[in-house]
Design an enzyme around this catalytic site. Structure first.
Site, PDB file in Angstrom:
ATOM      1  N   LEU A 241      20.478   0.064  13.416  1.00  0.00           N
ATOM      2  CA  LEU A 241      21.345  -0.173  12.242  1.00  0.00           C
ATOM      3  C   LEU A 241      20.899  -1.399  11.453  1.00  0.00           C
ATOM      4  O   LEU A 241      21.710  -2.005  10.745  1.00  0.00           O
ATOM      5  CB  LEU A 241      22.820  -0.283  12.653  1.00  0.00           C
TER       6      LEU A 241
ATOM      7  N   ASN B  14       6.977  -3.843  13.509  1.00  0.00           N
ATOM      8  CA  ASN B  14       7.922  -2.714  13.620  1.00  0.00           C
ATOM      9  C   ASN B  14       7.218  -1.371  13.488  1.00  0.00           C
ATOM     10  O   ASN B  14       7.389  -0.476  14.308  1.00  0.00           O
ATOM     11  CB  ASN B  14       9.013  -2.834  12.557  1.00  0.00           C
TER      12      ASN B  14
ATOM     13  N   ALA C   9      12.052   5.456  11.889  1.00  0.00           N
ATOM     14  CA  ALA C   9      12.518   4.056  11.917  1.00  0.00           C
ATOM     15  C   ALA C   9      11.426   3.091  11.481  1.00  0.00           C
ATOM     16  O   ALA C   9      10.805   2.423  12.306  1.00  0.00           O
ATOM     17  CB  ALA C   9      12.988   3.715  13.325  1.00  0.00           C
ATOM     18  N   ALA C  10      11.185   3.038  10.189  1.00  0.00           N
ATOM     19  CA  ALA C  10      10.133   2.142   9.705  1.00  0.00           C
ATOM     20  C   ALA C  10      10.629   1.356   8.503  1.00  0.00           C
ATOM     21  O   ALA C  10      11.536   1.793   7.796  1.00  0.00           O
ATOM     22  CB  ALA C  10       8.905   2.949   9.309  1.00  0.00           C
TER      23      ALA C  10
ATOM     24  N   ARG D 290       4.244  -3.928 -11.779  1.00  0.00           N
ATOM     25  CA  ARG D 290       4.539  -4.403 -10.431  1.00  0.00           C
ATOM     26  C   ARG D 290       3.230  -4.294  -9.640  1.00  0.00           C
ATOM     27  O   ARG D 290       2.558  -3.268  -9.725  1.00  0.00           O
ATOM     28  CB  ARG D 290       5.614  -3.489  -9.837  1.00  0.00           C
ATOM     29  N   SER D 291       2.876  -5.313  -8.880  1.00  0.00           N
ATOM     30  CA  SER D 291       1.544  -5.262  -8.251  1.00  0.00           C
ATOM     31  C   SER D 291       1.499  -4.166  -7.195  1.00  0.00           C
ATOM     32  O   SER D 291       2.490  -3.889  -6.513  1.00  0.00           O
ATOM     33  CB  SER D 291       1.168  -6.615  -7.668  1.00  0.00           C
TER      34      SER D 291
ATOM     35  N   TYR E  55      18.038   6.638   5.409  1.00  0.00           N
ATOM     36  CA  TYR E  55      18.175   7.570   4.278  1.00  0.00           C
ATOM     37  C   TYR E  55      17.618   8.958   4.626  1.00  0.00           C
ATOM     38  O   TYR E  55      18.340   9.958   4.636  1.00  0.00           O
ATOM     39  CB  TYR E  55      17.469   6.962   3.066  1.00  0.00           C
TER      40      TYR E  55
ATOM     41  N   TYR F 276       1.977  -1.909   4.205  1.00  0.00           N
ATOM     42  CA  TYR F 276       2.837  -0.761   4.504  1.00  0.00           C
ATOM     43  C   TYR F 276       1.992   0.499   4.736  1.00  0.00           C
ATOM     44  O   TYR F 276       2.090   1.156   5.778  1.00  0.00           O
ATOM     45  CB  TYR F 276       3.849  -0.534   3.371  1.00  0.00           C
TER      46      TYR F 276
ATOM     47  N   PHE G 121       8.350  -1.036 -15.042  1.00  0.00           N
ATOM     48  CA  PHE G 121       7.248  -1.884 -14.571  1.00  0.00           C
ATOM     49  C   PHE G 121       5.911  -1.374 -15.101  1.00  0.00           C
ATOM     50  O   PHE G 121       5.191  -0.674 -14.402  1.00  0.00           O
ATOM     51  CB  PHE G 121       7.236  -1.951 -13.047  1.00  0.00           C
TER      52      PHE G 121
END
Ligand code: UDP
Length: 323
Positions: free
Chosen positions: A31, A90, A72-73, A281-282, A10, A139, A206
């Site tokens: 991809l 990754n 790229a993550a 949402r946690s 994106y 993350y 949420f």
């Protein structure tokens, strides 16, 4: 030539579309989540894996790379809690492989996509780059670990880098040729627009009991083209040797609540959303809003496109969505 790792994703694909106007570009992408059609035709595309040293060596041997931009993550907070291995493998281990190959080929300029998630739950109104980093999920941790590696590589090997901590990337290219397309989609604005288009039954909010004026979470939404422009300025600052080790927030300094975003989508599109209040949402902090003063002062960047514009461009893209 500039290597853009993750240029089919994106944010990467929007950067590539701007960058090809100024530089020769090679995109490396496996991809796994990106789209071949999103890569501007003026860029060279190599299908390969960031964690594969051979793929990387082939690219560095084949092209005269002077800088690397790394998009790229994996970037889903919830998924990172369920599957931290995927994120550390990754986002951290593969990035280390990339840096290792860069050092081997003496490529010393690096721009890294980081995140507001490195700040965790900050207790300040406006987050600046001196706000303490304290991620609350794998993350955010994975991104902060790479930031720490970059600082050490800079001191020991002379790596020049700029870290860009994004807040909530949103919107699409004004041509509607490229835009946001995740599977599954978890982000607020695409979810609302999908609902307005009828491909989704409802929008779940949420949490409506947060300590914010309307009870819903506040975020700093930034147009993906503004993000792309910040990367170009950061690249110029590295290549001109004006900067060698910097971290910048990228936001627009304005917070919007989930309810305000829904209302703005309804106003821009003229369609009423089917909304339900749901549980929190946690891992969601109540408020994440950036100060981007540092990059404005140092590189002259500021977000030009406001929430209405973000939604207008995203709406055009969602109505068309070619991939
Ligand atoms: N959100 C929501 N419903 C959704 C998706 C997101 O209420 O279906 C909320 C989410 O809890 C957060 C905000 O919208 O407060 C932005 O979430 P998003 O996933 O877009 O970005 P994040 O801030 O997690 O990076």
């Amino acid at each position: 030539m500039i290597l853009v790792v993750g240029g089919a994703g994106y944010i990467g694909s929007h950067l590539v579309k701007e960058l090809v106007e100024k530089e020769d570009v090679v995109v490396l992408d496996n991809l796994s989540t990106g789209h071949r059609e999103a890569i501007d035709k003026r860029a060279i595309f190599v299908r390969g894996d960031l964690g594969n040293e051979e793929d990387l060596q082939m690219v560095f041997r084949s092209y005269p790379i002077k800088a690397v931009m790394h998009f790229a993550a994996f970037s889903l907070v919830g998924e990172s809690v369920v599957d931290p291995l995927k994120y550390y493998e990754n986002n951290v281990a593969s990035t280390l492989t990339l840096l290792k190959v860069m050092m081997k080929f003496k490529v010393k300029n690096f721009i890294f996509s980081s995140t507001a998630a490195t700040y965790g739950i900050p207790d300040v109104e406006l987050i600046d780059e001196t706000t303490k980093t304290a991620p609350i999920n794998p993350y955010g941790q994975s991104k902060l670990m790479v930031e720490q590696m970059l600082a050490d590589f800079s001191k020991s090997y002379g790596l020049n880098y700029v870290v860009l901590r994004y807040f909530n990337a949103a919107g699409a290219h004004e041509s509607a040729a490229i835009g946001e397309s995740h599977d599954p989609e978890t982000h607020l604005i695409p979810i609302i627009l999908q609902q307005l288009l009828g491909t989704r039954e409802k929008v779940s909010v949420f949490g409506s009991d947060y300590d914010t004026p309307d009870g819903t979470c506040i975020r700093d939404y930034i147009h993906v083209t503004d993000l792309a422009e910040a990367h170009i300025l950061a690249l110029e600052a590295l290549l001109s040797e004006e900067k060698s080790a910097e971290t910048y927030n990228l936001g627009n300094g304005l917070g919007f609540s989930v309810k305000e975003v829904i209302e703005t989508c309804e106003r821009v599109t003229g369609v009423k959303a089917n909304v339900e209040m749901a549980d929190r949402r946690s891992g969601d902090p109540a408020r994440l809003v950036a100060s981007s003063d540092k990059i404005f002062t140092e590189l002259g960047w500021k977000a030009e496109r406001r929430l209405e514009r973000i939604i207008e461009d995203a709406w055009r893209w969602h109505q068309k969505q070619p991939y």
